[in-house]
Design an enzyme around this catalytic site. Sequence first.
Site, PDB file in Angstrom:
ATOM      1  N   LYS A   5      -7.840  -7.385  -0.540  1.00 20.45           N
ATOM      2  CA  LYS A   5      -7.580  -5.936  -0.611  1.00 20.45           C
ATOM      3  C   LYS A   5      -7.322  -5.491  -2.046  1.00 20.45           C
ATOM      4  O   LYS A   5      -7.913  -4.523  -2.529  1.00 20.45           O
ATOM      5  CB  LYS A   5      -6.350  -5.610   0.260  1.00 20.45           C
ATOM      6  N   ASN A   6      -6.422  -6.226  -2.715  1.00 20.67           N
ATOM      7  CA  ASN A   6      -5.992  -5.745  -4.030  1.00 20.67           C
ATOM      8  C   ASN A   6      -6.992  -6.047  -5.149  1.00 20.67           C
ATOM      9  O   ASN A   6      -6.762  -5.684  -6.297  1.00 20.67           O
ATOM     10  CB  ASN A   6      -4.599  -6.295  -4.361  1.00 20.67           C
ATOM     11  N   CYS A 100       3.176   1.151   0.692  1.00 25.40           N
ATOM     12  CA  CYS A 100       4.238   0.532   1.479  1.00 25.40           C
ATOM     13  C   CYS A 100       5.608   0.957   0.976  1.00 25.40           C
ATOM     14  O   CYS A 100       5.809   1.118  -0.230  1.00 25.40           O
ATOM     15  CB  CYS A 100       4.123  -0.985   1.393  1.00 25.40           C
ATOM     16  N   ARG A 105       8.962   2.967  -6.402  1.00 25.90           N
ATOM     17  CA  ARG A 105       7.670   2.627  -6.999  1.00 25.90           C
ATOM     18  C   ARG A 105       7.295   3.745  -7.977  1.00 25.90           C
ATOM     19  O   ARG A 105       6.417   4.571  -7.712  1.00 25.90           O
ATOM     20  CB  ARG A 105       6.619   2.391  -5.924  1.00 25.90           C
ATOM     21  N   ASP A 292       4.212 -10.670  -2.111  1.00 30.95           N
ATOM     22  CA  ASP A 292       3.486 -10.334  -0.879  1.00 30.95           C
ATOM     23  C   ASP A 292       3.545 -11.457   0.155  1.00 30.95           C
ATOM     24  O   ASP A 292       3.146 -11.261   1.305  1.00 30.95           O
ATOM     25  CB  ASP A 292       2.023  -9.988  -1.195  1.00 30.95           C
ATOM     26  N   ARG A 385      -3.930  -1.839   7.551  1.00 30.59           N
ATOM     27  CA  ARG A 385      -4.149  -1.401   6.167  1.00 30.59           C
ATOM     28  C   ARG A 385      -4.642  -2.547   5.306  1.00 30.59           C
ATOM     29  O   ARG A 385      -5.368  -2.348   4.347  1.00 30.59           O
ATOM     30  CB  ARG A 385      -2.837  -0.887   5.554  1.00 30.59           C
TER      31      ARG A 385
HETATM   32  N1  EPU Z   1       7.158  -0.476 -11.988  1.00 25.15           N
HETATM   33  C1  EPU Z   1       7.844   0.473 -12.708  1.00 25.15           C
HETATM   34  N2  EPU Z   1       7.136   1.516 -13.208  1.00 25.15           N
HETATM   35  C2  EPU Z   1       5.793   1.655 -13.032  1.00 25.15           C
HETATM   36  C3  EPU Z   1       5.103   0.680 -12.300  1.00 25.15           C
HETATM   37  C4  EPU Z   1       5.831  -0.393 -11.777  1.00 25.15           C
HETATM   38  O1  EPU Z   1       9.044   0.391 -12.892  1.00 25.15           O
HETATM   39  O2  EPU Z   1       5.218   2.637 -13.519  1.00 25.15           O
HETATM   40  C5  EPU Z   1       7.912  -1.620 -11.431  1.00 25.15           C
HETATM   41  C6  EPU Z   1       7.922  -1.646  -9.900  1.00 25.15           C
HETATM   42  O3  EPU Z   1       8.891  -0.787  -9.375  1.00 25.15           O
HETATM   43  C7  EPU Z   1       8.202  -3.097  -9.614  1.00 25.15           C
HETATM   44  C8  EPU Z   1       7.500  -3.810 -10.772  1.00 25.15           C
HETATM   45  O4  EPU Z   1       7.250  -2.824 -11.755  1.00 25.15           O
HETATM   46  O5  EPU Z   1       9.565  -3.339  -9.686  1.00 25.15           O
HETATM   47  C9  EPU Z   1       6.230  -4.494 -10.446  1.00 25.15           C
HETATM   48  O6  EPU Z   1       5.452  -3.729  -9.556  1.00 25.15           O
HETATM   49  P1  EPU Z   1       3.891  -3.557  -9.753  1.00 25.15           P
HETATM   50  O7  EPU Z   1       3.631  -2.317 -10.514  1.00 25.15           O
HETATM   51  O8  EPU Z   1       3.295  -4.830 -10.255  1.00 25.15           O
HETATM   52  O9  EPU Z   1       3.402  -3.326  -8.265  1.00 25.15           O
HETATM   53  P2  EPU Z   1       2.153  -2.474  -7.875  1.00 25.15           P
HETATM   54  O10 EPU Z   1       1.143  -2.577  -8.954  1.00 25.15           O
HETATM   55  O11 EPU Z   1       2.571  -1.141  -7.410  1.00 25.15           O
HETATM   56  C10 EPU Z   1       0.770  -4.377  -6.723  1.00 25.15           C
HETATM   57  C11 EPU Z   1       0.204  -4.606  -5.363  1.00 25.15           C
HETATM   58  C12 EPU Z   1       1.338  -4.918  -4.403  1.00 25.15           C
HETATM   59  C13 EPU Z   1       2.073  -6.155  -4.908  1.00 25.15           C
HETATM   60  C14 EPU Z   1       2.558  -5.916  -6.340  1.00 25.15           C
HETATM   61  C15 EPU Z   1       3.209  -7.118  -6.972  1.00 25.15           C
HETATM   62  C16 EPU Z   1      -1.736  -3.181  -5.324  1.00 25.15           C
HETATM   63  C17 EPU Z   1      -2.390  -1.982  -4.782  1.00 25.15           C
HETATM   64  N3  EPU Z   1      -0.505  -3.412  -4.919  1.00 25.15           N
HETATM   65  O12 EPU Z   1       1.637  -3.266  -6.613  1.00 25.15           O
HETATM   66  O13 EPU Z   1       0.758  -5.198  -3.164  1.00 25.15           O
HETATM   67  O14 EPU Z   1       3.182  -6.406  -4.091  1.00 25.15           O
HETATM   68  O15 EPU Z   1       1.452  -5.537  -7.172  1.00 25.15           O
HETATM   69  O16 EPU Z   1       2.353  -8.204  -6.928  1.00 25.15           O
HETATM   70  O17 EPU Z   1      -2.343  -3.940  -6.078  1.00 25.15           O
HETATM   71  C18 EPU Z   1       0.589  -5.219  -0.842  1.00 25.15           C
HETATM   72  O18 EPU Z   1      -0.615  -5.504  -0.981  1.00 25.15           O
HETATM   73  O19 EPU Z   1       1.175  -5.290   0.273  1.00 25.15           O
HETATM   74  C19 EPU Z   1       1.358  -4.803  -2.000  1.00 25.15           C
HETATM   75  C20 EPU Z   1       2.510  -4.158  -1.902  1.00 25.15           C
END
Ligand code: EPU
Length: 405
Positions: A5-6, A100, A105, A292, A385
């Site tokens: 997915k990602n 989620c 976030r 995850d 999803r």
């Molecule tokens: N963060 C910030 N500010 C930002 C962006 C992120 O503070 O602008 C923080 C987040 O709050 C968190 C940390 O940085 O504490 C890391 O989060 P990250 O940004 O890496 O998460 P994401 O990019 O929103 C993706 C995956 C998630 C997966 C995470 C971590 C996608 C669409 N989603 O999320 O996948 O858990 O990386 O590996 O790629 C899932 O597939 O179920 C899922 C939640």
Amino acid sequence: MSGAKNSALKVFAASLLFRNPVQIKNTPLIEDIFRMKELLSAIGARISNSGNKTFSVEAPEIANTDLDKAITQSLRASVVLLGPMLARYGKVSMPHPGGCVIGKRPINFFIEGLKAMGAKVSEVNGRYYFSAKKLKGADFAFLTPSVTATETLMMAAVLAEGRVIIRNCACEPEIESLAKFLNDSGAKIKGAGTHTIIVDGLGASVWLTAASPFTVIPDRIEAGSLLILGALAAKKIKIKNCEPLHLLSLIAHLEAAGVKIERGADWLAVSKPRRLSALDVKTCEYPGFATDLQAPFTVFLTQAEGKSQVFETIFDGRLEYVNELVRLGANITPCDPHRVIILGPTVLSGRAVESPDLRSGLAFIIAGLIAKGETVVHNIYNIDRGYESIETKLAALGADIKRVQ
Ligand code: EPU
């Protein structure tokens, strides 16, 4: 295994950087992909389905740059559109992305990173507006590695004027795979898969040309979840078409708990050992233990002998589901929003549970399969999803599972 997915979601978004249609193979047929297709169609992209999980996405010449509110709020990955939209069309607006419910976030890294590349950003009535005639070179460091922010800045940088250095990047395999495809199509990205990515921008009007189709990499979270299920309940299962190298941290944790795993270049085999021992796990950025996989691994630890600790370091609301596991009979004590202690082994007993997010939804299915009696998992949209036909795959392994209305 299905495609990840990602990985797939980001390549659908990246297709906006291309002058010709991008063919995407091994696309998982899951709800988040369907939402991304709707979002891209609303932008003006032409998407066709050639069957056999292959889609073709053609970027519009003129785009509707105001992203649809309801769809944007239905998945987190909508946020990665900021990069390609801004790079190609010079502007984009969106509400706060959804996804989620696993804690805060924010999107401050996206805003700060794109500003460093020369974008103007404002927020009016809950909608963010980004604009940039041209994105320029920059040297930007994330406060903490972020997967989607790394992908977004990397995609924006591909069409920037000058060199963009992105530091403290996330290193997930999906990022490396995306960068490889962009490079095969003319981009100049170095370092993807490490903490520093350097992109030499091609300039705003030099779009990419896809020379060959993109094949979505295997879903390491789906494979990892089945590996956990196998360690809990299988005589022996073989997980084919996966990438064991993307699962080394999970494999090491399962082995430390007493599970024997065989592996080949693209398969893993596992069976339930006589005894599982407790151990502590701490989620980390890749190549550490994936957040995850934290929920299914917590279910696993309920069956291990002794005291285990789960330390979730990435998200601050990703342990809420444990209350439901306690209702099933697990002995879990929350310590703070990031840590729980598990005493095992405990017998789980089936009952009705509500899936709060995609990964804990699958964890509940795993809990239900090892529990005594019947478990009903509600709100399975959350599971759909991210997992394609999960009940069919599990039934093929001998699980007693059915989808009910
Ligand atoms: N963060 C910030 N500010 C930002 C962006 C992120 O503070 O602008 C923080 C987040 O709050 C968190 C940390 O940085 O504490 C890391 O989060 P990250 O940004 O890496 O998460 P994401 O990019 O929103 C993706 C995956 C998630 C997966 C995470 C971590 C996608 C669409 N989603 O999320 O996948 O858990 O990386 O590996 O790629 C899932 O597939 O179920 C899922 C939640």
